[in-house]
Design a protein around this motif. Structure first.
Motif, PDB file in Angstrom:
ATOM      1  N   PHE A  10      72.242  32.474 -37.703  1.00  0.00           N
ATOM      2  CA  PHE A  10      72.678  32.088 -36.165  1.00  0.00           C
ATOM      3  C   PHE A  10      71.920  33.125 -35.230  1.00  0.00           C
ATOM      4  N   ALA A  11      72.130  34.356 -35.449  1.00  0.00           N
ATOM      5  CA  ALA A  11      71.550  35.469 -34.324  1.00  0.00           C
ATOM      6  C   ALA A  11      71.443  36.855 -35.144  1.00  0.00           C
ATOM      7  N   ASP A  12      70.280  37.529 -34.860  1.00  0.00           N
ATOM      8  CA  ASP A  12      70.047  38.803 -35.737  1.00  0.00           C
ATOM      9  C   ASP A  12      69.884  39.822 -34.595  1.00  0.00           C
ATOM     10  N   ALA A  13      71.052  40.788 -34.521  1.00  0.00           N
ATOM     11  CA  ALA A  13      71.133  41.908 -33.266  1.00  0.00           C
ATOM     12  C   ALA A  13      70.056  42.938 -33.769  1.00  0.00           C
ATOM     13  N   ASP A  14      69.951  43.261 -34.744  1.00  0.00           N
ATOM     14  CA  ASP A  14      69.140  44.636 -35.287  1.00  0.00           C
ATOM     15  C   ASP A  14      67.895  44.468 -35.946  1.00  0.00           C
ATOM     16  N   GLY A  15      67.502  43.030 -35.792  1.00  0.00           N
ATOM     17  CA  GLY A  15      65.712  42.922 -36.343  1.00  0.00           C
ATOM     18  C   GLY A  15      65.478  42.951 -38.014  1.00  0.00           C
ATOM     19  N   ASP A  16      66.483  42.798 -38.654  1.00  0.00           N
ATOM     20  CA  ASP A  16      66.074  43.050 -40.254  1.00  0.00           C
ATOM     21  C   ASP A  16      65.913  41.629 -40.823  1.00  0.00           C
ATOM     22  N   GLY A  17      65.939  40.487 -39.868  1.00  0.00           N
ATOM     23  CA  GLY A  17      65.779  39.226 -40.442  1.00  0.00           C
ATOM     24  C   GLY A  17      67.013  38.601 -40.827  1.00  0.00           C
ATOM     25  N   MET A  18      67.975  39.131 -40.863  1.00  0.00           N
ATOM     26  CA  MET A  18      69.395  38.626 -41.417  1.00  0.00           C
ATOM     27  C   MET A  18      70.349  38.541 -39.958  1.00  0.00           C
ATOM     28  N   GLY A  19      71.022  37.469 -39.754  1.00  0.00           N
ATOM     29  CA  GLY A  19      72.048  37.336 -38.879  1.00  0.00           C
ATOM     30  C   GLY A  19      73.149  38.096 -38.945  1.00  0.00           C
ATOM     31  N   GLY A  41      63.547  34.010 -31.123  1.00  0.00           N
ATOM     32  CA  GLY A  41      64.564  34.531 -30.572  1.00  0.00           C
ATOM     33  C   GLY A  41      65.797  34.838 -31.196  1.00  0.00           C
ATOM     34  N   PHE A  42      65.530  34.346 -32.646  1.00  0.00           N
ATOM     35  CA  PHE A  42      66.604  34.693 -33.586  1.00  0.00           C
ATOM     36  C   PHE A  42      66.927  36.177 -33.687  1.00  0.00           C
ATOM     37  N   GLY A  43      66.063  37.031 -33.647  1.00  0.00           N
ATOM     38  CA  GLY A  43      65.926  38.404 -33.696  1.00  0.00           C
ATOM     39  C   GLY A  43      65.079  39.197 -32.661  1.00  0.00           C
ATOM     40  N   PRO A  44      65.031  40.487 -32.532  1.00  0.00           N
ATOM     41  CA  PRO A  44      64.209  41.034 -31.832  1.00  0.00           C
ATOM     42  C   PRO A  44      62.537  41.131 -32.142  1.00  0.00           C
ATOM     43  N   GLY A  45      62.682  40.991 -33.513  1.00  0.00           N
ATOM     44  CA  GLY A  45      61.309  41.037 -34.224  1.00  0.00           C
ATOM     45  C   GLY A  45      61.068  39.719 -34.842  1.00  0.00           C
ATOM     46  N   SER A  46      59.995  39.672 -35.554  1.00  0.00           N
ATOM     47  CA  SER A  46      59.433  38.450 -36.039  1.00  0.00           C
ATOM     48  C   SER A  46      60.106  38.015 -37.485  1.00  0.00           C
ATOM     49  N   ALA A  47      60.992  39.160 -38.206  1.00  0.00           N
ATOM     50  CA  ALA A  47      61.694  38.904 -39.244  1.00  0.00           C
ATOM     51  C   ALA A  47      62.754  37.657 -39.405  1.00  0.00           C
ATOM     52  N   SER A  48      62.517  37.149 -40.378  1.00  0.00           N
ATOM     53  CA  SER A  48      63.682  35.870 -40.449  1.00  0.00           C
ATOM     54  C   SER A  48      63.820  35.568 -41.853  1.00  0.00           C
ATOM     55  N   TRP A  49      64.659  35.649 -42.530  1.00  0.00           N
ATOM     56  CA  TRP A  49      65.359  35.612 -44.104  1.00  0.00           C
ATOM     57  C   TRP A  49      64.580  34.182 -44.728  1.00  0.00           C
ATOM     58  N   LEU A  50      64.467  33.284 -44.117  1.00  0.00           N
ATOM     59  CA  LEU A  50      63.818  31.943 -44.169  1.00  0.00           C
ATOM     60  C   LEU A  50      62.989  31.688 -43.242  1.00  0.00           C
ATOM     61  N   PRO A  51      61.700  31.220 -43.447  1.00  0.00           N
ATOM     62  CA  PRO A  51      60.579  30.991 -42.579  1.00  0.00           C
ATOM     63  C   PRO A  51      61.226  29.739 -41.803  1.00  0.00           C
ATOM     64  N   GLN A  52      60.628  29.928 -40.496  1.00  0.00           N
ATOM     65  CA  GLN A  52      60.794  28.815 -39.437  1.00  0.00           C
ATOM     66  C   GLN A  52      59.573  28.068 -39.138  1.00  0.00           C
ATOM     67  N   PRO A  53      59.874  26.857 -39.105  1.00  0.00           N
ATOM     68  CA  PRO A  53      58.640  25.902 -38.773  1.00  0.00           C
ATOM     69  C   PRO A  53      57.999  26.205 -37.562  1.00  0.00           C
ATOM     70  N   PRO A  54      56.886  26.058 -37.267  1.00  0.00           N
ATOM     71  CA  PRO A  54      56.188  26.248 -35.942  1.00  0.00           C
ATOM     72  C   PRO A  54      56.755  25.154 -35.067  1.00  0.00           C
TER      73      PRO A  54
END
Length: 567
Positions: A31-40, A453-466
């Motif tokens: 849903f939303a990742d506050a600390d940027g580790d790629g995990m909500g 916008g999921f998190g403050p960085g580019s990390a995402s535990w599963l890749p998001q499509p363009p």
């Protein structure tokens, strides 16, 4: 720490909030990742709760955030009275609940009573104590078959593929209807029931408004664990693979699978209902019960048991007018037997998102995940039908459930490579079952930010499509005709006209054929055109909201609309 729910009932309202609530499922890791580790995480969710208030839902349902080794995305619970550090702390949970209640949102949390994690203190103690010990009696341990006990105790199979038994070092076997990291509890042991009642009280004291019970039709197994040599599946195995006498429960006479929908579960939930009634406010129990037919499902909703149950028959109905009407009629009739509100749902964290599922020919929708080498959905068709399906669903009386991201029209991600998939069903079947990761990809908030916008960085535990850049909340907010604005309008009109507390009456529209569904709910006419030919709106009708354009005032194929009729 909040002692009671502070979400207020609207002035002048007499019905309990849950009878017509629209509840939004939050899948925490996506849903939303506050600390940027790629995990909500919980702070991320709290920061985005205004989105739910603006959407117009009544409550959020939070999938598990308990301490867990995450072998099954948190449904393998190691401690029911704390928060997994990757998601935050108990203080973070309290802050989330406080903010939600301040926004007028109720909070429903997941509870997983069928099984624990192998990392749970109880299971570690069971392994250490050995066969015949009180510690082992909390779980379903049995001796194996064969000369040396080398064969599983029976032929039961896991929902995630393979055998439902795993052998431990001393030669005993334990039952796990899901992953081997999820040993089933033995609900014939009073200690198990007492423990979960205490867990409920723990979270009720923290102000939660209810519990969604995972695998609610499980828990109790038939005495003696009789043979059942049939494959299981998440969607249809839980209400029974086809048995020797035909589909389980189809006519009430066929044998039910010995691991599902046993009579003893009802005594468990009667006890849980009494626990909820010890606490002030309108707290609820919601059943995830894959049970058919609906007459059996509503037995979970008798006045001294649960309040709601998910309507999986509706979710699985093909995009055909006759099939949908039969499910609606059967649902309403069955729920009337016990005086419970029906619920309606199209997507959740276990099924292919309906914006993709409906992009297949009616009747050929995939029951499980979709991979890059599988037949692909028609994206435009799927989204058009999904918008119409949601418009139809939210016009029905009762409650409704939305899955995060469906308000954005998010499709299933079908291009995930094997190396990033994490669903245990994918691993246990060698990839034959694509698993559920495709509906769990983190949602996009803004197309102009890393990880959308999921998190403050580019990390995402599963890749998001363009392609999700154009589907983000920021891109759709205020955009006329966007799926997000459609959902906001539907929920506002639904509330304004009290459709959730209304009643359904089918209507025959002049000139409309069998592929058109039309019904009155209070002062609103709901029309869905599933046929190939346009359907004219009734004379003098004023469109309140529509899933697509209405050229010349007519509904094109795969379009639904709500109308106000002249007095």
């Amino acid at each position: 720490m909040s002692q009671t729910s502070s979400a207020a009932t609207p002035p002048g309202r007499s019905a309990p909030w849950w009878r017509d609530a629209v509840i939004y499922q939050v899948y925490p890791r996506s849903f939303a990742d506050a600390d940027g580790d790629g995990m909500g995480d919980l702070p991320g969710i709290t920061s985005r709760l205004q989105h739910l208030a603006d959407l117009g839902v009544d409550a959020l349902w939070l999938s598990p955030v308990y301490p867990s080794p995450q072998k099954d995305a948190g449904y393998d619970v190691a401690d029911y009275r704390d928060v997994e550090p990757v998601f935050g702390t108990l203080a973070d949970f309290d802050a989330l609940a406080e903010r939600a209640h301040a926004l007028g949102l109720r909070v429903v949390v997941d509870i997983v009573p069928n099984h624990t994690s192998t990392e749970h203190a109880w299971f570690r103690a069971a392994l250490a104590a050995g066969p015949g010990s009180p510690e082992r009696s909390r779980y379903v341990f049995r001796e194996g078959r064969g000369e040396h006990g080398e064969q599983p105790p029976n032929s039961w199979r896991s929902v995630f593929g393979g055998p439902a038994w795993t052998r431990v070092a001393d030669g005993s076997w334990y039952l796990h209807l899901f992953d081997s990291s999820q040993p089933d509890l033995d609900w014939t042991n009073p200690e198990v029931d007492a423990e979960f009642r205490d867990v409920l009280r723990f979270w009720l004291r923290r102000g939660v408004d209810g519990f969604r019970i995972d695998v609610a039709h499980g828990l109790v197994k038939a005495e003696g664990l009789p043979e059942w040599d049939h494959e299981q599946a998440l969607l249809d195995g839980a209400d029974g693979a086809d048995g020797p006498d035909g589909p389980d429960g189809a006519d009430g006479s066929a044998r039910r699978p010995p691991m599902w929908d046993q009579e003893g579960v009802h005594e468990v939930y009667r006890g849980w209902r009494r626990v909820l009634e010890e606490h002030p406010g309108e707290r609820i129990l919601v059943a995830e019960a894959w049970v058919s037919p609906p007459e059996r499902l509503v037995r979970y909703l008798r006045s001294d048991e649960m309040h709601q149950a998910f309507n999986f028959d509706y979710l699985r109905a093909p995009w055909r007018a006759g099939d949908l009407r039969r499910v609606v009629d059967a649902t309403l009739a069955a729920h009337d037997l016990v005086g419970a509100p029906s619920t309606w749902v199209l997507s959740n964290h276990d099924v292919v998102r309906h914006a993709s599922r409906l992009g297949y020919p009616a009747g050929s929708e995939p029951a499980s995940g979709v991979g890059p080498d599988d037949p692909q959905p028609d994206a435009a068709l799927g989204l058009r039908r999904a918008r119409a399906a949601t418009t139809l669903m939210l016009g029905l009386p009762g409650g409704a459930y939305l899955y995060q991201g469906e308000e954005l029209g998010l499709p299933e991600v079908t291009t995930l490579p094997a190396q990033v998939r994490q669903d245990p069903s994918f691993a246990r079947t060698g990839g034959a079952d694509r698993g559920r990761d495709g509906c769990r990809v983190p949602i996009p908030w803004s197309g102009e930010e890393p990880s959308y916008g999921f998190g403050p960085g580019s990390a995402s535990w599963l890749p998001q499509p363009p392609s999700w850049r154009e589907l983000s909340v920021a891109a759709q907010s205020g955009a006329e005709g966007s799926t997000l604005e459609l959902y906001r309008r539907l929920l506002a009109v639904r509330r304004e006209h009290g459709l959730g507390l209304g009643a359904l009456r089918w209507v025959d529209l002049p000139g409309a054929g069998p592929d058109v569904l039309a019904f009155r709910n209070g002062d609103v006419l709901v029309v869905a055109n599933l046929g190939a030919q346009p359907v004219a709106a009734p004379a003098g009708a004023r469109a309140l909201v529509a899933s697509g354009e209405l050229p010349g005032g007519a509904l094109p194929t795969d379009t639904a609309a709500w109308f106000a009729l002249p007095a």
